[in-house]
Design a protein around this motif. Structure first.
Motif, PDB file in Angstrom:
ATOM      1  N   VAL A 110      38.289  44.786  19.389  1.00 55.92           N
ATOM      2  CA  VAL A 110      37.038  44.320  19.963  1.00 55.92           C
ATOM      3  C   VAL A 110      36.034  45.446  19.799  1.00 55.92           C
ATOM      4  O   VAL A 110      36.336  46.611  20.089  1.00 55.92           O
ATOM      5  N   VAL A 111      34.841  45.112  19.312  1.00 59.90           N
ATOM      6  CA  VAL A 111      33.776  46.101  19.160  1.00 59.90           C
ATOM      7  C   VAL A 111      32.526  45.562  19.835  1.00 59.90           C
ATOM      8  O   VAL A 111      32.210  44.378  19.718  1.00 59.90           O
ATOM      9  N   ASN A 127      24.697  52.273  21.682  1.00 60.22           N
ATOM     10  CA  ASN A 127      26.086  52.701  21.851  1.00 60.22           C
ATOM     11  C   ASN A 127      27.027  51.792  21.087  1.00 60.22           C
ATOM     12  O   ASN A 127      26.716  50.634  20.814  1.00 60.22           O
ATOM     13  N   ILE A 128      28.199  52.328  20.789  1.00 59.65           N
ATOM     14  CA  ILE A 128      29.283  51.539  20.218  1.00 59.65           C
ATOM     15  C   ILE A 128      30.495  51.713  21.115  1.00 59.65           C
ATOM     16  O   ILE A 128      30.705  52.784  21.693  1.00 59.65           O
ATOM     17  N   TRP A 129      31.233  50.649  21.271  1.00 59.67           N
ATOM     18  CA  TRP A 129      32.473  50.686  22.024  1.00 59.67           C
ATOM     19  C   TRP A 129      33.517  49.969  21.185  1.00 59.67           C
ATOM     20  O   TRP A 129      33.298  48.840  20.751  1.00 59.67           O
ATOM     21  N   VAL A 130      34.644  50.634  20.931  1.00 64.11           N
ATOM     22  CA  VAL A 130      35.725  50.073  20.118  1.00 64.11           C
ATOM     23  C   VAL A 130      37.011  50.131  20.932  1.00 64.11           C
ATOM     24  O   VAL A 130      37.336  51.175  21.502  1.00 64.11           O
ATOM     25  N   SER A 131      37.733  49.028  20.968  1.00 61.10           N
ATOM     26  CA  SER A 131      39.041  48.988  21.610  1.00 61.10           C
ATOM     27  C   SER A 131      39.985  48.222  20.689  1.00 61.10           C
ATOM     28  O   SER A 131      39.817  47.017  20.489  1.00 61.10           O
ATOM     29  N   SER A 134      45.775  45.712  18.933  1.00 60.34           N
ATOM     30  CA  SER A 134      47.110  45.599  18.345  1.00 60.34           C
ATOM     31  C   SER A 134      47.124  46.273  16.978  1.00 60.34           C
ATOM     32  O   SER A 134      46.097  46.649  16.436  1.00 60.34           O
ATOM     33  N   GLY A 135      48.329  46.411  16.427  1.00 63.85           N
ATOM     34  CA  GLY A 135      48.480  46.981  15.095  1.00 63.85           C
ATOM     35  C   GLY A 135      48.704  48.481  15.118  1.00 63.85           C
ATOM     36  O   GLY A 135      48.951  49.074  16.171  1.00 63.85           O
ATOM     37  N   PRO A 136      48.609  49.120  13.948  1.00 65.52           N
ATOM     38  CA  PRO A 136      48.956  50.539  13.835  1.00 65.52           C
ATOM     39  C   PRO A 136      48.033  51.477  14.629  1.00 65.52           C
ATOM     40  O   PRO A 136      48.421  52.600  14.928  1.00 65.52           O
ATOM     41  N   PHE A 137      46.853  51.031  15.006  1.00 62.95           N
ATOM     42  CA  PHE A 137      45.918  51.886  15.752  1.00 62.95           C
ATOM     43  C   PHE A 137      45.699  51.359  17.176  1.00 62.95           C
ATOM     44  O   PHE A 137      44.644  51.554  17.774  1.00 62.95           O
ATOM     45  N   GLU A 138      46.723  50.698  17.740  1.00 62.92           N
ATOM     46  CA  GLU A 138      46.595  49.989  19.014  1.00 62.92           C
ATOM     47  C   GLU A 138      46.037  50.836  20.157  1.00 62.92           C
ATOM     48  O   GLU A 138      45.288  50.343  20.984  1.00 62.92           O
ATOM     49  N   ALA A 139      46.326  52.084  20.237  1.00 61.40           N
ATOM     50  CA  ALA A 139      45.865  52.930  21.350  1.00 61.40           C
ATOM     51  C   ALA A 139      44.450  53.476  21.139  1.00 61.40           C
ATOM     52  O   ALA A 139      43.915  54.144  22.015  1.00 61.40           O
TER      53      ALA A 139
END
Length: 160
Positions: A110-111, A127-131, A134-139
């Motif tokens: 989600v961005v 501002n940008i917010w990235v969460s 799932s997947g290889p960059f889940e955290a």
């Protein structure tokens, strides 16, 4: 972290309430890395959205995080949040593929892009917010000022 999770829940609920936002949305630039502040997290996207169809691509690279984040993918949903936004004017639900050969796979993220009015520093475009969900960059999570350009372009649609 608690605020981030609350925001994800609000965003997912708002997706079902958001109306069609006809137009073209583009952006690119960088934010500070989610890891080392001396590094940059670069991003780019282009989305066309109207009726029930969303077409768009994005990329995000953050070499300063504990695992080099390199992702490319397509936008599954995109819209303006209006009154639902919490420092978030536009949201994007993304499906990505890792471009990092050491961490292959795919996932969802989600961005949000926020514009809190005229910035004090003209180089900052909100501002940008990235969460990553799932997947290889889940955290991976990142929030901060954007140094670049995020725009909404009016598009006229003609129905035949």
């Amino acid at each position: 972290m608690r605020k981030m999770k609350r925001t994800v829940i609000v965003l997912l609920g708002a997706v079902s309430l958001a109306a069609c936002s006809p137009g073209l949305y583009t952006g690119g630039g960088w934010a500070h890395s989610a890891g080392e502040m001396d590094n940059k997290a670069s991003f780019a996207f282009s989305v066309e959205n109207c009726e029930s169809e969303t077409l768009g691509h994005f990329s995000l690279n953050d070499e300063g995080w504990k695992v080099p984040v390199e992702m490319n993918g397509h936008v599954m949903d995109f819209g303006e949040l209006g009154e639902f936004g919490d420092n978030c004017s536009f949201y994007a639900l993304l499906e990505y593929v890792s471009a990092n050969p050491d961490y292959p796979g795919e996932g969802h993220a989600v961005v949000c892009f926020g514009n809190e009015g005229e910035p004090a520093d003209e180089a900052v475009a909100g501002n940008i917010w990235v969460s990553v969900q799932s997947g290889p960059f889940e955290a991976y999570e990142n929030y901060g000022p954007i140094f670049g350009n995020v725009q909404s372009h009016a598009v006229s649609y003609t129905h035949l």
